[in-house]
Motif scaffolding. Sequence first.
Motif, short mmCIF file in Angstrom:
data_model
loop_
_atom_site.label_atom_id
_atom_site.label_comp_id
_atom_site.label_asym_id
_atom_site.label_seq_id
_atom_site.Cartn_x
_atom_site.Cartn_y
_atom_site.Cartn_z
N GLU A 1 -9.35 -2.09 -8.71
CA GLU A 1 -8.09 -2.24 -7.98
C GLU A 1 -8.25 -1.96 -6.49
O GLU A 1 -7.40 -2.35 -5.68
N ARG A 2 -9.36 -1.30 -6.10
CA ARG A 2 -9.60 -0.96 -4.69
C ARG A 2 -10.79 -1.72 -4.12
O ARG A 2 -11.32 -1.37 -3.07
N THR A 3 -11.21 -2.80 -4.80
CA THR A 3 -12.47 -3.45 -4.49
C THR A 3 -12.30 -4.79 -3.79
O THR A 3 -11.48 -5.62 -4.20
N GLY B 1 -5.04 -0.77 0.79
CA GLY B 1 -5.64 0.16 -0.17
C GLY B 1 -6.97 -0.30 -0.74
O GLY B 1 -7.41 0.22 -1.77
N VAL B 2 -7.63 -1.25 -0.09
CA VAL B 2 -8.92 -1.76 -0.57
C VAL B 2 -10.02 -1.11 0.26
O VAL B 2 -10.20 -1.44 1.45
N ASP B 3 -10.74 -0.16 -0.33
CA ASP B 3 -11.73 0.61 0.43
C ASP B 3 -13.10 0.66 -0.23
O ASP B 3 -13.97 1.44 0.18
N ARG B 4 -13.30 -0.14 -1.27
CA ARG B 4 -14.62 -0.25 -1.89
C ARG B 4 -15.13 -1.66 -1.70
O ARG B 4 -14.41 -2.63 -1.96
N ARG C 1 -13.39 1.08 -10.09
CA ARG C 1 -12.30 0.98 -9.09
C ARG C 1 -12.00 -0.46 -8.67
O ARG C 1 -11.89 -0.77 -7.47
#
Length: 534
Positions: free
Chosen positions: A126-128, A79-82, A124
């Motif tokens: 948590e997604r970084t 779930g890491v997309d940044r 974000r």
Amino acid sequence: MQRLTVSTSGAASDAVRRHLPPLVSDGVAGKLFAKDHTLWGEAAEEESSKRLGWTDAHDVSRPLVDEVLALRDEFLANGVDRVVLCGMGGSSLAPEVIARTAGVALTVLDSTDPAQVAAALADRLERTAVVVSSKSGSTIETDSQRRAFEAAFREAGIDPASRIVVVTDPGSPLEAASRAAGYRVFLADATVGGRFSALTAFGLVPTGLAGVNVAALLDEARAAADVLAVDADENPGLVLGAAIAGGEPIKTYLGIVSDTTSIEGFGDWAEQLIAESTGKDGRGLLPVVLPIDAPEIGATLPDLQVARLVADAADTPAVGDEIAVSGPLGAQLLLWEVAVAVAGRIIGINPYDQPDVESAKLAARGLLDEQPAPTPAAFAEGGIEARGTDDVVEGRTTVASAVDALLAALPEGGYVSVQAYADRTRLMVLEALRDLLAERSRRPVTFGWGPRFLHSTGQFHKGGPKVGVFLQLTSKEDIDIEVPERPFSFGSLIAAQATGDAQVLEAHGRPVLRLELTSPDRDATALLELLRAI
């Protein structure tokens, strides 16, 4: 694949006619790709002998591709997309143009402005994933940014080792510390200098993680290398190098215009490559990133050479007194690196050192250690406080009169440099100052965001011809962030960097006007209105 083409006209063609034959007969292209460190003279041999790895980076870097893609897939599965890139100079400028051209989101944090840092931390998390890029591992900006993200991850209950990726040179202090902390580490080629590192791990890791097809980028460079390594009149690297550096007299200013090209932000990358490589020993080329309707273009300045990036220079060749360049991004990255190496040979300088960059760093560190009281403003107009060299601010009471004094100090053949130590994601309106001052001065005007330009055109400003005048803009943000485990904050760091650079410029005899925006959003607009009214 799009063709790599360089077309010249007018004075640029004259320069090519003068310099291309000896470049070809001397075998410069072949020697360059054979990593011949004698091309720039005896004084440059020690440095150049360990800085020519860029000539085959497109091949050496190939094994990185699968490693980067595997890590990207791992991040996406979790779930890491940044992706955030913390880096300065060569560690950030190439990744930014690569990502922008590909249309891929990459947050580039190349500032110590506390508001810009705070925004990057708050988005974000948590997604970084964070890529920390530094050749030496000691770059103060990148070290501070890394510490801030480590603290933010821990506060959010996220293990920094699961999110932080490090790109550095083998054996750097950052490598050892990162491995001890459990971070993923990608090692770059130590034989490639920062501003030539676009096709190494510094350019490929952050952009590949963000979603760029970096294998295609390397393919473009590989195809270009087959042409650029050949000693022939058709070699675009030899042609471009001769065109930008072979004027008689030399044209100090190189206007880079993105016209019909699909490449985004190329001028910002080329700015560092050219200025930091050539601006020394009182000589050099100063890139000026220009819009297509820039005042300088219509002014027909005799010391300005315009180079346009176009969709196809073969179909739309250069006209007037210009250079037209076309080709895919990977090919152009290598093309301009070759051209700058050739330009260094023509000018007679070492393109691989940067002797004047360290002076501003030392001044900033000294100010951080001493923490002196701020210098009182010479005057204030609204929320804008003015400081500067005596010849610019003494006796002045308005911003307009101080700007007039700064422009009056322009010597023959001079230029204006606007340097904004501010949040470049929020105060982009300040970039409009460039055209305003170009219209007023009828001279080339550069615009740089601080502190990143210190790793770019900062070398030329101090080591190039002594003909610049400097408008420094600083902002006083309401927010500040302490740098973890350091005795300073981001606010004090960027203030020290601005003050330190101004002191070094003044010591070099350069006129400086510093305008501090005490309420940045309000005062940025007010400043534009004041200058439009002159």
